[in-house]
Design an enzyme around this catalytic site. Sequence first.
Site, mmCIF file in Angstrom:
data_model
loop_
_atom_site.group_PDB
_atom_site.id
_atom_site.type_symbol
_atom_site.label_atom_id
_atom_site.label_comp_id
_atom_site.label_asym_id
_atom_site.label_seq_id
_atom_site.Cartn_x
_atom_site.Cartn_y
_atom_site.Cartn_z
ATOM 1 N N HIS A 143 0.822 -1.211 0.000
ATOM 2 C CA HIS A 143 0.000 0.000 0.000
ATOM 3 C C HIS A 143 0.858 1.264 0.000
ATOM 4 C CE1 HIS A 143 0.623 1.172 4.254
ATOM 5 N NE2 HIS A 143 0.552 -0.123 4.542
ATOM 6 N N CYS A 175 3.225 -4.601 6.802
ATOM 7 C CA CYS A 175 2.849 -4.375 5.413
ATOM 8 C C CYS A 175 4.065 -4.005 4.572
ATOM 9 C CB CYS A 175 1.813 -3.252 5.316
ATOM 10 S SG CYS A 175 0.176 -3.710 5.924
#
Length: 384
Positions: free
Chosen positions: A282, A300
């Site tokens: 992301h 992440c």
Amino acid sequence: MSVSPGNGATQVAPELPVMIGAVNGVLRSVTVHTKSRNTPIAGVLSADRTQWRSKRTMAPGETYQVTVVAAGPSGTTKQVSSEFSTLKATHSFAVDKILPNKEITGMTVGIGMPIMLTFDRPITDRVSVERNLMVQTSKPVEGAWHWFDDKSVSFRPKQWWPAHTKVKLIAQLAGVRGGPGTYGAQDYVREFEIGRAQISHADTVTHQMTVKRDGQVIRTIPLSAGQGGNWKHYTTNGVHLAMSREDVTTMTSPDAGPGSPGYYSLTVYDTVRISDSGEYVHGAPWSVGSQGNSNVSHGCINVSPSNAKWFKETTLIGDPIIVSGTPRQLDPGNGWGHWQETWPQWLRWSGLRSGFTTEALSVTPVTDHTTRQTDDSTKKRVTS
């Protein structure tokens, strides 16, 4: 002439075949159909026309009529008719969800995309069900089904799907035994297509993600992965698949509520989910300075906003995203971690082991529908 099940038989198991044989003669015609709806059962006639066998299971709780015409050596014909009834089902089972599907994955998917079926009740006769799950492809592919639990079964090729392969799942489950007294209620068909071959390699040591399409590098993206220290803050290592693409995602701490140490709630943009434990590729404008040189995330894969937007728009659901360089391994049951198992490990949970798909050069454009065995309607509907 022999006819099985015999005339007047009751409580016949629906999974048993109808078998007809001619003695000192040949079969001219065989008709087997339900008495109530006149729905026929297809069969296969031997080359010498002495044996006939039904091609699929029967419906539970039905009465079947059999009409056979045979010819003797002299050419004289004889007609035999019989009737039998099948066992009524105590329970029926259906498919709750099939992936890929139009709403969740789209009908063109990446080369790592498994076929995933979820049933509405436990299946104990896995071999019977698996035997009736057929995969047809425009190019021959070796693959196998794998049971994750008694409600979930997935098909995966031994190697990546060949790019641009057309795939057709035929789940011929109407009348199939799922367990004692439990039979499938209907058939399912799902067609989809494999897109171009895109694989992304995210190296948490070099802090770079290399995106290859059809073997050629199309982009190298600086990244920042999980900072480690706490085990949950390592990015999981191994073969992930793109599970979703989202414009906006709200991420919250999984084990800390508001006001507690470690709590966070972030709105992030242009995300590609890669596991069930909350890992995404992301956009992270706050860590751009660390991207390409150090790992600072909670697990992440952080990339710049422009790279995140490009990656989201370039990725198909089912594209492999391979993470390397961390000590924490992706569990095969975490999201779509199907490729974390070696081929021998995958086959351990397959009832029928591996085989090649049926080649179907005429696989049509993507569709999905269901059919009840005792219903001769041709209406289609989305099943998941």
